[in-house]
Design a protein around this motif. Structure first.
Motif, PDB file in Angstrom:
ATOM      1  N   TYR A 129       0.828  -1.200   0.000  1.00  0.00           N
ATOM      2  CA  TYR A 129       0.000   0.000   0.000  1.00  0.00           C
ATOM      3  C   TYR A 129       0.865   1.254   0.000  1.00  0.00           C
ATOM      4  N   LEU A 130       1.922   1.277   0.811  1.00  0.00           N
ATOM      5  CA  LEU A 130       2.785   2.460   0.877  1.00  0.00           C
ATOM      6  C   LEU A 130       3.435   2.762  -0.459  1.00  0.00           C
ATOM      7  N   SER A 131       3.932   1.743  -1.119  1.00  0.00           N
ATOM      8  CA  SER A 131       4.662   1.947  -2.373  1.00  0.00           C
ATOM      9  C   SER A 131       3.753   2.278  -3.543  1.00  0.00           C
ATOM     10  N   GLY A 132       2.453   2.065  -3.382  1.00  0.00           N
ATOM     11  CA  GLY A 132       1.548   2.246  -4.515  1.00  0.00           C
ATOM     12  C   GLY A 132       1.449   1.019  -5.388  1.00  0.00           C
ATOM     13  N   GLY A 133       2.115  -0.067  -4.973  1.00  0.00           N
ATOM     14  CA  GLY A 133       2.048  -1.299  -5.747  1.00  0.00           C
ATOM     15  C   GLY A 133       0.654  -1.898  -5.792  1.00  0.00           C
ATOM     16  N   LYS A 134      -0.120  -1.687  -4.734  1.00  0.00           N
ATOM     17  CA  LYS A 134      -1.495  -2.194  -4.704  1.00  0.00           C
ATOM     18  C   LYS A 134      -2.330  -1.546  -5.801  1.00  0.00           C
ATOM     19  N   VAL A 135      -2.244  -0.223  -5.933  1.00  0.00           N
ATOM     20  CA  VAL A 135      -3.000   0.494  -6.965  1.00  0.00           C
ATOM     21  C   VAL A 135      -2.506   0.092  -8.353  1.00  0.00           C
TER      22      VAL A 135
ATOM     23  N   MET B 142       5.609 -11.113   0.570  1.00  0.00           N
ATOM     24  CA  MET B 142       4.414 -11.059  -0.265  1.00  0.00           C
ATOM     25  C   MET B 142       4.555 -12.021  -1.440  1.00  0.00           C
ATOM     26  N   PRO B 143       3.446 -12.351  -2.111  1.00  0.00           N
ATOM     27  CA  PRO B 143       3.498 -13.240  -3.271  1.00  0.00           C
ATOM     28  C   PRO B 143       4.250 -12.616  -4.438  1.00  0.00           C
ATOM     29  N   ALA B 144       4.488 -13.427  -5.470  1.00  0.00           N
ATOM     30  CA  ALA B 144       5.319 -12.995  -6.594  1.00  0.00           C
ATOM     31  C   ALA B 144       4.712 -11.809  -7.331  1.00  0.00           C
ATOM     32  N   GLU B 145       3.412 -11.832  -7.571  1.00  0.00           N
ATOM     33  CA  GLU B 145       2.790 -10.726  -8.303  1.00  0.00           C
ATOM     34  C   GLU B 145       2.888  -9.424  -7.521  1.00  0.00           C
ATOM     35  N   ASP B 146       2.627  -9.462  -6.227  1.00  0.00           N
ATOM     36  CA  ASP B 146       2.764  -8.255  -5.398  1.00  0.00           C
ATOM     37  C   ASP B 146       4.207  -7.780  -5.357  1.00  0.00           C
ATOM     38  N   ALA B 147       5.149  -8.722  -5.249  1.00  0.00           N
ATOM     39  CA  ALA B 147       6.567  -8.350  -5.227  1.00  0.00           C
ATOM     40  C   ALA B 147       6.980  -7.692  -6.538  1.00  0.00           C
ATOM     41  N   PHE B 148       6.418  -8.157  -7.656  1.00  0.00           N
ATOM     42  CA  PHE B 148       6.747  -7.548  -8.949  1.00  0.00           C
ATOM     43  C   PHE B 148       6.318  -6.088  -8.982  1.00  0.00           C
ATOM     44  N   TRP B 149       5.087  -5.806  -8.559  1.00  0.00           N
ATOM     45  CA  TRP B 149       4.619  -4.417  -8.594  1.00  0.00           C
ATOM     46  C   TRP B 149       5.323  -3.567  -7.544  1.00  0.00           C
ATOM     47  N   GLY B 150       5.712  -4.160  -6.430  1.00  0.00           N
ATOM     48  CA  GLY B 150       6.530  -3.431  -5.477  1.00  0.00           C
ATOM     49  C   GLY B 150       7.881  -3.059  -6.059  1.00  0.00           C
ATOM     50  N   LEU B 151       8.489  -4.004  -6.807  1.00  0.00           N
ATOM     51  CA  LEU B 151       9.772  -3.725  -7.464  1.00  0.00           C
ATOM     52  C   LEU B 151       9.613  -2.636  -8.510  1.00  0.00           C
TER      53      LEU B 151
ATOM     54  N   ASP C  14      10.592   0.138   6.371  1.00  0.00           N
ATOM     55  CA  ASP C  14       9.302   0.702   6.789  1.00  0.00           C
ATOM     56  C   ASP C  14       9.285   2.208   6.569  1.00  0.00           C
ATOM     57  N   MET C  15      10.356   2.877   6.961  1.00  0.00           N
ATOM     58  CA  MET C  15      10.422   4.335   6.822  1.00  0.00           C
ATOM     59  C   MET C  15      10.732   4.750   5.387  1.00  0.00           C
ATOM     60  N   PHE C  16      11.547   3.953   4.699  1.00  0.00           N
ATOM     61  CA  PHE C  16      11.916   4.263   3.314  1.00  0.00           C
ATOM     62  C   PHE C  16      10.692   4.263   2.406  1.00  0.00           C
ATOM     63  N   LEU C  17       9.835   3.254   2.526  1.00  0.00           N
ATOM     64  CA  LEU C  17       8.647   3.190   1.675  1.00  0.00           C
ATOM     65  C   LEU C  17       7.604   4.221   2.065  1.00  0.00           C
ATOM     66  N   CYS C  18       7.726   4.787   3.257  1.00  0.00           N
ATOM     67  CA  CYS C  18       6.821   5.852   3.670  1.00  0.00           C
ATOM     68  C   CYS C  18       7.322   7.226   3.235  1.00  0.00           C
ATOM     69  N   ASP C  19       8.617   7.505   3.425  1.00  0.00           N
ATOM     70  CA  ASP C  19       9.157   8.843   3.214  1.00  0.00           C
ATOM     71  C   ASP C  19      10.124   8.971   2.052  1.00  0.00           C
TER      72      ASP C  19
ATOM     73  N   VAL D 214       3.154  11.400  -1.784  1.00  0.00           N
ATOM     74  CA  VAL D 214       3.399  12.037  -3.082  1.00  0.00           C
ATOM     75  C   VAL D 214       3.011  11.091  -4.219  1.00  0.00           C
ATOM     76  N   ILE D 215       3.299   9.813  -4.043  1.00  0.00           N
ATOM     77  CA  ILE D 215       2.926   8.832  -5.066  1.00  0.00           C
ATOM     78  C   ILE D 215       1.413   8.760  -5.211  1.00  0.00           C
ATOM     79  N   MET D 216       0.696   8.770  -4.102  1.00  0.00           N
ATOM     80  CA  MET D 216      -0.767   8.708  -4.167  1.00  0.00           C
ATOM     81  C   MET D 216      -1.341   9.968  -4.804  1.00  0.00           C
ATOM     82  N   LEU D 217      -0.773  11.133  -4.522  1.00  0.00           N
ATOM     83  CA  LEU D 217      -1.251  12.371  -5.130  1.00  0.00           C
ATOM     84  C   LEU D 217      -0.970  12.392  -6.629  1.00  0.00           C
ATOM     85  N   ALA D 218       0.160  11.814  -7.039  1.00  0.00           N
ATOM     86  CA  ALA D 218       0.497  11.792  -8.464  1.00  0.00           C
ATOM     87  C   ALA D 218      -0.375  10.821  -9.241  1.00  0.00           C
ATOM     88  N   GLU D 219      -0.782   9.747  -8.607  1.00  0.00           N
ATOM     89  CA  GLU D 219      -1.631   8.729  -9.246  1.00  0.00           C
ATOM     90  C   GLU D 219      -2.816   8.442  -8.334  1.00  0.00           C
TER      91      GLU D 219
END
Length: 506
Positions: free
Chosen positions: A117-123, A204-213, A287-292, A386-391
């Motif tokens: 969710y933090l990285s925007g990979g879910k969206v 996380m599963p492979a598909e989630d890890a791909f979008w996180g990457l 945890d902090m890197f994916l947030c800030d 910032v990622i959520m505001l951009a997308e």
């Protein structure tokens, strides 16, 4: 790079590399798990720590990890579940609270979901349904696939998920990295992407890890893994310029001995410290890197440089370039402990605005001395908000899907049960003499009525008092003739009960 590298010493690295010389026929003769563990020196009764590392591979984790009391952990889990259920509202209106909870540490049970969710990979995943499956089904470029396969056994070889050559961990890692080369063919594959993907796969599963990457490579660290590594060199200059303000002694020492940042910070930044810090600290930093955003990575680098080179006494031990590089390759474990490191990171006065301002300064110097960049990455996003505001996401993009779905299936009925069920249905049809059920909540103007004659003993077995004759009849009659309470309720009540069975979300 620290000597430990999450438990891998130089001798261990040589033994892993020598593994490539073993013939494939020998590997095929053995079970994948047993053969790989034996080659790595593990027996069948090997023990893992709470992070999944085998046999002391994380020798500093037990000392540096902060054990959160179970009661506090449960409270944090409840809070994170509430945030994930209303993610867009929390990110837009109470992001400072989200940041504070990331700084305290995401509960392990929810870390993978929170990272996505933090990285925007879910969206990204919801907006590209079926994309990963499409990429996964393609063979991939043989040039990249061959390089990726050679790197698989080097990624956390002492973690139980990746210890087996050809095991599910290495297979998923191959799938994720191969899919990225197809998703971004102009970038291809970089070796530093493998540990990033491996850390994600641990949670996380492979598909989630791909979008996180994808999000880390495109939003958090754009250009880091592109040909030429120009972005990482720019960030090295940013780190060095900010060090002048944070630790002037360390800055002057590195400048005096002409030690370029690219010599010591490349693996730190490109792997997001996953191959440098003890694992408890790695998780808290992520945890902090994916947030800030990248400012957290820069702060970690500044803390390590300040702790190792920030006093005159420490500088006496490294009088030259070689001694300084050896010192930075073997960071003192006490400076990497979770509690100390996180406290120091939060105290470093470097903001996203400082990073962006220095980026423009260093970019001008780059263009003046080296010309234009060969690869122009997309603009960097400083954090989850910032990622959520951009997308901006749609509401269905943030909907949590259950990981386990239970189908409410009725067991097959035997002939005896079918006969009994038909008898019960027949008896229920006969025992319905009342066509109209009066209103049980009459108005004061309505005439009073008696409910007792309308109720049947078979419908209300618990409310009718038992007499001696009733008990004697029950003892004589077989228990199978008595219909269950659930079958004897009216049809409307049975429908309301069945609605609760459809709730399969865990």
């Amino acid at each position: 790079m620290a000597k430990t590298e999450n438990g891998r010493g130089s001798a261990d690295t040589r033994s892993i590399r020598s593994f490539r010389t073993i013939s494939s026929s020998h590997i095929d003769d053995e079970d994948s798990l047993g053969s790989d563990s034996e080659i790595n020196g593990f027996t069948s009764d090997r023990q893992t720590d709470k992070y999944g590392f085998i046999g002391g591979a994380q020798q500093y984790s037990e000392e540096s990890a902060q054990d959160v009391p179970p009661a506090v952990l449960r409270q944090r889990e409840v809070k994170w579940l509430d945030m994930l259920s209303h993610w867009d509202k929390w990110m837009m209106k109470r992001f400072n609270k989200v940041r504070l909870r990331c700084q305290k540490g995401i509960p392990p049970a929810l870390r993978g979901r929170a990272w996505l969710y933090l990285s925007g990979g879910k969206v990204k995943k919801e907006q590209n349904q079926g994309k990963f499956q499409e990429l996964d089904s393609q063979p991939g470029d043989p040039k990249w696939v061959d390089v990726i396969e050679k790197d698989l056994h080097r990624q956390f070889p002492f973690h139980e998920m990746f210890v087996s050559r050809g095991g599910h961990g290495q297979q998923d890692l191959l799938r994720v990295l191969k899919a990225y080369t197809l998703y971004r063919p102009e970038e291809g594959y970089c070796q530093a992407q493998a540990p990033i993907a491996a850390v994600l796969l641990m949670h996380m599963p492979a598909e989630d890890a791909f979008w996180g990457l994808v999000q880390i490579c495109e939003k958090y660290l754009p250009g880091y893994y592109s040909p030429g590594l120009e972005a990482i060199q720019l960030d090295g200059e940013i780190l060095f310029a900010l060090l002048k303000r944070i630790s002037p002694l360390a800055f002057r020492h590195l400048e005096k001995h002409k030690i370029d940042p690219i010599l010591y910070m490349t693996e730190w930044f490109m792997c997001a410290f996953s191959r440098t810090l003890p694992w408890a600290s790695v998780l808290r930093v992520w945890d902090m890197f994916l947030c800030d955003g990248v400012k957290i990575i820069i702060r970690v680098g500044l803390v390590l440089l300040k702790c190792m080179l920030g006093t005159r006494e420490k500088l006496k031990a490294c009088q030259g370039q070689y001694e300084t590089m050896e010192l930075l390759r073997a960071i003192d474990p006490r400076y990497m402990q979770e509690a100390f490191l996180i406290r120091e990171i939060l105290e470093v006065p470097v903001t996203a605005r400082d990073v962006e301002r220095e980026h423009h300064v260093q970019l001008k110097h780059w263009k003046k001395n080296r010309g234009e960049l060969n690869f122009k990455p997309p603009p960097r996003m400083h954090g989850a908000r910032v990622i959520m505001l951009a997308e901006p996401p749609r509401r269905q993009d943030l909907q949590q899907n259950p990981t386990i779905v239970l189908e409410a299936s009725t067991p097959p009925l035997t002939k005896d049960k079918e006969m009994k069920k038909s008898k019960k249905k027949g008896s229920m049809k006969k025992s319905q003499p009342v066509d109209v059920i009066p209103n049980p909540y009459p108005l004061p103007s309505d005439a009073p009525f008696s409910v007792a004659p309308l109720l049947d003993n078979s419908l209300m077995p618990e409310t009718v008092p038992k007499t001696e004759t009733d008990s004697s009849e029950q003892q004589k009659a077989p228990s199978t003739d008595l219909p269950p309470a659930r079958d004897s309720v009216p049809q409307q009540s049975r429908q309301s009960l069945s609605s609760t069975e459809q709730d399969t979300y865990l």
